[in-house]
Design an enzyme around this catalytic site. Structure first.
Site, PDB file in Angstrom:
ATOM      1  N   HIS A  64       2.254   1.936  -3.168  1.00  0.00           N
ATOM      2  CA  HIS A  64       1.346   2.890  -3.796  1.00  0.00           C
ATOM      3  C   HIS A  64       1.895   4.309  -3.754  1.00  0.00           C
ATOM      4  O   HIS A  64       1.149   5.267  -3.969  1.00  0.00           O
ATOM      5  CB  HIS A  64      -0.032   2.842  -3.126  1.00  0.00           C
ATOM      6  CG  HIS A  64      -0.759   1.548  -3.338  1.00  0.00           C
ATOM      7  ND1 HIS A  64      -2.013   1.296  -2.825  1.00  0.00           N
ATOM      8  CD2 HIS A  64      -0.405   0.415  -4.009  1.00  0.00           C
ATOM      9  CE1 HIS A  64      -2.406   0.078  -3.168  1.00  0.00           C
ATOM     10  NE2 HIS A  64      -1.440  -0.480  -3.887  1.00  0.00           N
TER      11      HIS A  64
ATOM     12  N   ASP B  69       0.862  -1.175   0.000  1.00  0.00           N
ATOM     13  CA  ASP B  69       0.000   0.000   0.000  1.00  0.00           C
ATOM     14  C   ASP B  69       0.901   1.229   0.000  1.00  0.00           C
ATOM     15  O   ASP B  69       2.043   1.148  -0.451  1.00  0.00           O
ATOM     16  CB  ASP B  69      -0.958  -0.033   1.200  1.00  0.00           C
ATOM     17  CG  ASP B  69      -2.280   0.666   0.908  1.00  0.00           C
ATOM     18  OD1 ASP B  69      -2.253   1.880   0.630  1.00  0.00           O
ATOM     19  OD2 ASP B  69      -3.341   0.016   0.971  1.00  0.00           O
TER      20      ASP B  69
END
Length: 397
Positions: A233, A210
């Site tokens: 991310h 993430d």
């Protein structure tokens, strides 16, 4: 012989930077043993010591259950993790924490050891990235209300949820941290911060599933420098506006960082139909290297994952004084720059300076898209910027 060993121990402690008078509370045992109770006892003793003290977990592999180490403490505490502590390998759904340090002023965490969240089995049971209605998984290491702290030379491996969660701290430094989890591991943000002031994240490598670093509401005076991110991310401010009690964000600096193969690059994200009206101001990204990064520069004020919101209502989060300077490298898709600001509160004073992002995919050259923003353009832009006058950078002919 006994006195010789005592002098030797004092000399070693001094060489390691500890006071000769510091009391050391060592927690260990046979390989694979559970040290939860012993660690809590050792920390409680150190926290109540009248002089600075140290909690030491020596080299080796140990089991560690859910534990909260809570102050306030009478004197500064140094927590030295040389070994590897491992969480329960099950899913442990419904629990939101594993290791917690809270309400401590004057704290050090170091030693070169590892917090192993044993997240592999738990990730299969996690759907919090798809729905509000989900059973939480434990964050590996939480710092709640920790002030004047240095976290250095520590590894977090395979967290079930966030690796590090930092809330309501002041004057904290993270230095030479290693964060490791597979790209497909959900919700494994590397370091999430909220409502802190004066935090530095330095010389750190984050590979996770993430956001490498996510900046929540109420953050003030954050410096992120010399961080290598990927997979993951990217580095994100937000998401902001999901909850009604959120506070303003101010003075965020991301400089001299490298993004490698991330799903997003430098991102600011706010929810449409936001539950609050706040401002995020003074957000600066500078001297960033990109290597096949998808969506390298992204302001997304229509952030609505898995259709969890009403996109027809514009975001009420105001974005002011945003800069992207000297961003260079390669994109993983054609969307090199996307500035998607709110039609209810268009972005104010956004500067784009010296951007050089290459893309060689079959779907065409890289693009630069703007919505509800007129950026100030400084120096050169590749791809060609959407709108706004080009201002020559200082020293340019």
């Amino acid at each position: 012989m006994g006195s010789y060993l005592g002098i030797y121990t004092i000399l070693v402690l001094c060489l390691l930077g500890y006071s000769a008078n510091a009391e050391v509370f060592t927690v260990g045992g046979p390989p694979g043993s559970d040290i939860t109770a012993a660690l809590l006892k050792a920390f409680t003793s150190a926290c109540q010591a009248p002089a600075p003290s140290q909690v030491l977990i020596p080299k080796g592999d140990f089991k560690l259950g859910e534990i909260a180490m809570t102050g306030p403490c009478k004197s500064p505490v140094e927590f030295t993790l040389q070994g590897n502590v491992k969480a329960d390998g099950g899913s442990t759904q419904g629990k939101d924490r594993w290791v917690v340090f809270e309400k401590i002023n004057g704290f050090k965490l170091n030693g070169g050891g590892t917090f192993d969240g044993e997240g592999n089995a738990a990730w299969k049971a996690n759907n919090c990235h798809k729905t509000f209605e989900c059973k939480k998984l434990p964050i590996s290491v939480r710092f709640d209300f920790v002030d004047n702290a240095e976290i250095k030379d520590i590894t977090s491996l395979d967290a079930k949820n966030f690796h590090f969660n930092v809330i309501s701290g002041k004057n904290m430094t993270f230095d030479n941290i290693k964060i490791i989890a597979p790209a497909e591991s959900p919700n494994t943000d590397g370091i999430h911060l909220g409502r802190c002031e004066g935090v530095k994240i330095l010389n750190t490598k984050i590979s996770t599933g993430d956001d490498c670093i996510s900046v929540g509401d109420g953050m003030k005076n954050l410096l992120i420098e010399k961080v290598v991110c990927g997979p993951g991310h990217g580095i994100s401010v937000g998401s902001l506006g999901r909850y009604g009690w959120e506070q303003d964000v101010n003075d965020i600096k991301v400089i001299n960082c490298t993004l490698e193969g991330t799903d997003n690059g430098l991102r600011i994200k706010t929810w449409p139909s936001a539950a609050c009206t706040t401002t995020a101001a003074g957000i600066h990204f500078e001297n960033i290297i990109l290597n096949k990064v998808s969506n390298p520069i992204l302001i997304d004020q229509e952030y609505c994952p898995w259709n969890q919101c009403n996109k027809s209502k514009p975001s009420t989060i105001k974005l002011v004084d945003i800069t992207f300077r000297n961003i260079r490298g390669t994109s993983g898709n054609k969307d090199a720059v996307k500035l998607l600001c709110s039609k209810g509160h268009p972005c104010e004073n956004v500067e784009i300076g010296d951007i050089n992002i290459e893309y060689t995919g079959p779907d065409g050259p890289p693009t630069f898209e703007c919505t509800n923003v007129t950026p100030k353009l400084v120096g050169t832009q590749n791809p060609k910027a959407c709108v706004g006058p080009v201002v020559k950078a200082p020293g340019q002919a």
